[in-house]
Every structure is written in C-alpha cells, then in structure tokens.
Design an enzyme around this catalytic site. Structure first.
Site, PDB file in Angstrom:
ATOM      1  N   HIS A 156       0.831  -1.223   0.000  1.00  0.00           N
ATOM      2  CA  HIS A 156       0.000   0.000   0.000  1.00  0.00           C
ATOM      3  C   HIS A 156       0.858   1.262   0.000  1.00  0.00           C
ATOM      4  O   HIS A 156       0.444   2.295   0.508  1.00  0.00           O
ATOM      5  CB  HIS A 156      -0.945   0.020   1.206  1.00  0.00           C
ATOM      6  CG  HIS A 156      -1.694  -1.258   1.417  1.00  0.00           C
ATOM      7  ND1 HIS A 156      -2.903  -1.529   0.808  1.00  0.00           N
ATOM      8  CD2 HIS A 156      -1.374  -2.367   2.134  1.00  0.00           C
ATOM      9  CE1 HIS A 156      -3.308  -2.737   1.170  1.00  0.00           C
ATOM     10  NE2 HIS A 156      -2.395  -3.269   1.956  1.00  0.00           N
ATOM     11  N   SER A 277      14.026  21.803 -16.510  1.00  0.00           N
ATOM     12  CA  SER A 277      12.798  22.544 -16.788  1.00  0.00           C
ATOM     13  C   SER A 277      13.157  23.837 -17.501  1.00  0.00           C
ATOM     14  O   SER A 277      14.252  24.372 -17.325  1.00  0.00           O
ATOM     15  CB  SER A 277      12.095  22.834 -15.462  1.00  0.00           C
ATOM     16  OG  SER A 277      11.282  23.984 -15.580  1.00  0.00           O
ATOM     17  N   LYS A 283      14.972  21.997 -11.205  1.00  0.00           N
ATOM     18  CA  LYS A 283      14.384  20.719 -11.599  1.00  0.00           C
ATOM     19  C   LYS A 283      15.352  19.748 -12.281  1.00  0.00           C
ATOM     20  O   LYS A 283      16.210  20.150 -13.067  1.00  0.00           O
ATOM     21  CB  LYS A 283      13.207  20.965 -12.554  1.00  0.00           C
ATOM     22  CG  LYS A 283      11.979  21.578 -11.915  1.00  0.00           C
ATOM     23  CD  LYS A 283      11.399  20.768 -10.768  1.00  0.00           C
ATOM     24  CE  LYS A 283      10.461  19.687 -11.203  1.00  0.00           C
ATOM     25  NZ  LYS A 283       9.298  20.144 -11.940  1.00  0.00           N
ATOM     26  N   GLU A 290       8.922   8.512 -17.206  1.00  0.00           N
ATOM     27  CA  GLU A 290       7.539   8.973 -17.426  1.00  0.00           C
ATOM     28  C   GLU A 290       7.076   8.610 -18.835  1.00  0.00           C
ATOM     29  O   GLU A 290       5.925   8.214 -19.051  1.00  0.00           O
ATOM     30  CB  GLU A 290       7.442  10.475 -17.208  1.00  0.00           C
ATOM     31  CG  GLU A 290       7.593  10.855 -15.738  1.00  0.00           C
ATOM     32  CD  GLU A 290       7.755  12.354 -15.544  1.00  0.00           C
ATOM     33  OE1 GLU A 290       7.004  13.120 -16.146  1.00  0.00           O
ATOM     34  OE2 GLU A 290       8.658  12.748 -14.794  1.00  0.00           O
TER      35      GLU A 290
END
Ligand code: ARG
Length: 461
Positions: A156, A277, A283, A290
């Site tokens: 979980h 970024s 970043k 992704e």
C-alpha cells in the site's frame, strides 16, 4: 502506378481511394522479407516444374538486384504503389521483362502478406529478446552490488518489512524472464509457413509447401489454407507479450519516479538520463521513466486495436487486416525504444544507500519481528501482534521508535520482554532472519541470484 488488376475495371481508381488503400508507407518496412519469400517461392516453382528454370534464375537475380538497390538507397519505393508486394513485382517485371510476370503463379498477396508479417515478426522478436537479455544482465549486476543495501519493502506504499535493493531488483528479473518466455513461445507458435495457401483455397498447381517452409526456416506449412491467410493471432500474441513487458517496465518506472523525488531520494539519475525545466532551475526530471509509463498505454492500445480489428471479420482475408501492421509495428518499436533507454538509465543511476537505510529505520518495519520475538517466548501470534500494536501506538504518541522505547515500557505491555528485544528488532537482524527460500536475507538472495543467472544464461537470445 498502373494497377495489376486494371483489366477488370473500366475506370481508374479515385485518387483519394488510391491513397486510402495504399499500405506501402508502412509495409515497405517488410521489403527484405517480401523478397526473401519470393526467392523461396520462385525456387520451389522451378523445382516443381511449374515455371521454366531460366525464368526462375532471372527472377531470383532480379529480386537480389532489387534488394541490394533498396538496401543501398539506389532504388526508392514508389509511394503511390498499392503495397510492397505490388511494388517489388512491378519493379521486377520492369527489370527482367516477361519472366517477372511468372513469379506470382500459384500465389496470392493473401498468403504473401501473411508470410511477410510472420517473417518480420520473427526477426523483431529475436532483436527484442537480445535487448531484454541485456537488461536482465544489468539488473543482475546491480543486484549483486546491493545485497547489503537495506531498504523498506512496501505494501500500500506504506513501509512494511525490510528488504534489500538486490531483492527488489530481482523481483523484476523474474518478471522479465517470464516476458522472454512469452516472446519465445509466440515465436515458436507463429513459426508455420502460410505460403501456398493462395488467396484462400490453395492452388491447382503441383506446389511443394514443405520446400518453401524449409527454405524459409519454418517448422512446417500451416495445415489449413483458410487459417493460413486469415490468422493474425501471432500479432495479437506479440502485442500481448509486449504489453505485459511494458506494464513491467512501467511499474518499475513508477518506482524510479518516486525514488528520485525529494520525498524519497533513494536514487539519483545520471544527468545524461534526466532533463531540466525551461522555467524552474532546480528541476531534474525523470522524463525517460515517465515516457515509458506513458508509452505503455500506447502499446496496450495497439493490442486493443488488433483484437478489435479481428473480432468481427469472417474468414478468410478481409482488407481490415491491413490494419494489423501499424499496430504491431508500433508496439515493437515502442518496446524496443523503451528497452534501449531504460537499460543504460538503470546502469548509470546512483543509489543513495544511506537514505534507503534511513527510510527502513523509520516506519516500524520491525514491528512484525517484535511480535515474532514474543511468539518465540511462547505467546500465540495474535496476542503478540496485539501487544506490539499497542507499543507502536505508544511510540507514535511519544515520538519514539521501537528501538528507542525504554525496556520498562516494553515490560509494562508484556513481562516477557527482555533486554535482548533490542537486538531482535535491529534492522540487520530483521533482514537476515528472513531466511525462507525466496526471502530477502543475504543468504536467501545469494541462492536467488544463482538461479537468476542460470536462467539468463540459458536464454537463447
Ligand atoms: N496490403 C495488403 C495487406 O496488408 C496485402 C494483401 C492484399 N490482398 C488483397 N486481397 N487485397 O493486407
């Protein structure tokens, strides 16, 4: 390009329909397989006395010339051709004249395309399996370096029990080994030759289907001519195997995305495998993972396309089936791209062992071991579980951990607790006590690593 079937028609086909119908922009990719199939077919026709020997020789030499000109770029594919089969045949006839017109004897584009797709998928599966084996080797190498790297195991997404990074990585090794098994199985099941099925009902010529099957390295001819031309199960099976492979890469990617967040900081990606970024200077984004997660949806879409395309079409060939190629080729291309990028990204990432260990040291992942300690002192597990639960609650309210909770507090909850509870719940004890086969202790992982290495070496990729 003039139509082969122009004799039957009194009008030219509408331009829009021509473009709509044409598949050369995506089936041109099968030119090597198409030519290989035609060489085998011409050889068989000549050996069976169906076409003259010298015509067959001209055909084969002509096809080889087309192959090398396409390979070198000296010959370009005609984008207005209907498909790769029509293009090669027309080019052949242009080059060698009348003999070229004999090639299509006892053959249809229906058995031809079924052959080409099988041939190209067979080649692609072999390439994918090589990439997969490489990734498996990288994972095993990483696992070997991290048999002592303690991290929390989760359920979980809550810290649950201690494992090691080696153990975690090996879980993916077993998934990917099953993926390889599915790919090998798909290749084996598809390796039957449809050539000689003709349009759908075989042919009246005395062909030898076993010869072409042998020349093209198939196990045997497909036993039923209708099935030979209407079967695309192998496309579905491959897209399915690739979908599941992508699902595995996607789950792994999701973990890497979490692990390189500031919240976890378990790993840091190499600068070559991350992006920045355009506006936020701080970043460092895990775009590769992704994209893999995103492309997984796309490959599952390809599988859905194939299943949906097939579900309503009657036997035998229907033009719907031309839609098989873009879907299955896309699944192949995306999976290959992902494997090629994921492997070096993993190999170059930096593991932050301290943070992994620190995360394992918080979150009461030794609570099961604390309960087991009481069981070893004679308590039933359920009672031990309940007592440990009250201790965890007390720790949380007092801002303590099981390691820092005073012995008096332990004894208050249960007099069976002794000083040795602290060594029993130490992280290393909790980990190395998990000696059951397939468990995370160094000893159990050593056995698992041995099995994994054997399995990878045995792959015939
Ligand atoms: N381009 C077609 C395909 O990919 C080849 C087979 C065409 N056969 C036919 N009868 N129109 O499916």
């Amino acid at each position: 390009m003039a139509k082969m079937w122009a004799g039957r028609f009194s009008k030219e086909v509408d331009e829009t329909v021509n473009a709509f119908n044409s598949s050369i922009s995506f089936d041109g990719r099968m030119y090597r397989q198409d030519i290989r199939g035609s060489v085998a077919h011409a050889t068989m026709l000549s050996d069976c006395g169906i076409i003259p020997k010298d015509d067959a020789q001209k055909i084969i030499a002509g096809l080889k010339g087309i192959l090398s000109d396409l390979d070198s770029g000296a010959l370009e594919m005609d984008p207005t051709a209907e498909d790769i089969h029509m293009f090669v045949e027309a080019e052949l006839t242009k080059r060698i004249g009348d003999a070229g017109k004999r090639l299509h004897t006892a053959r249809s584009r229906n058995d031809q395309v079924a052959l080409d797709v099988r041939l190209i998928l067979r080649d692609e599966i072999a390439e994918i399996r090589v990439l997969l084996k490489k990734l498996l080797q990288t994972l095993v190498q990483l696992a070997e370096q991290h048999t002592e790297t303690i991290m929390p195991g989760y359920t979980h997404l809550q810290r649950a029990q201690p494992v090691t990074l080696a153990h975690h990585l090996l879980a993916y090794v077993w998934m990917l080994l099953r993926d390889d098994g599915r790919l090998a199985d798909t290749a084996k099941r598809m390796n039957y030759c449809p050539l000689g099925a003709g349009a759908l009902a075989g042919t009246t010529y005395p062909i030898n289907r076993h010869q072409t099957a042998r020349l093209l390295e198939f196990t045997a001819p497909v036993p039923n001519s209708l099935d030979a031309v209407s079967d695309r199960d192998f496309c579905v099976e491959l897209a399915n195997a690739l979908s599941l492979l992508m699902v595995h890469l996607s789950r792994f990617s999701e973990e890497i995305i979490l692990w390189c967040s500031w919240e976890f900081k378990f790993i840091e990606l190499d600068d070559a495998y991350a992006t920045g970024s355009s506006i936020m200077p701080q970043k460092k984004n895990p775009d590769v993972t992704e994209l893999i997660r995103g492309k997984t949806g796309r490959v599952i879409g390809d599988l859905t396309t194939l299943l949906t395309m097939l579900k309503g079409i009657p036997l035998a060939y229907n033009k719907d089936m031309q839609e098989d190629k873009e879907a299955v080729f896309d699944a192949i291309d995306q999976a290959k791209l992902c494997l090629k990028t994921f492997d070096p990204m993993l190999a170059t990432m930096r593991v932050n062992k301290e943070n992994m260990r620190a995360a394992a040291a918080k979150g009461f992942i030794n609570a099961t071991d604390c309960a087991d300690y009481l069981v070893k002192k004679g308590l039933p597990f359920r009672d031990a579980y309940k007592i440990t639960g009250t201790l965890v609650a007390r720790c949380i309210s007092e801002g303590l951990t099981l390691e820092t909770l005073p012995l008096a507090a332990y004894r208050e909850a249960c007099p069976q607790f002794d000083e040795d509870v602290y060594s029993a719940i130490a992280l290393e004890t909790c980990l190395n006590g998990r000696i059951s086969e397939g468990g995370p202790s160094a000893e159990a992982v050593a056995g698992q690593l041995r099995l994994a290495k054997q399995a990878i070496e045995a792959l015939n990729a």
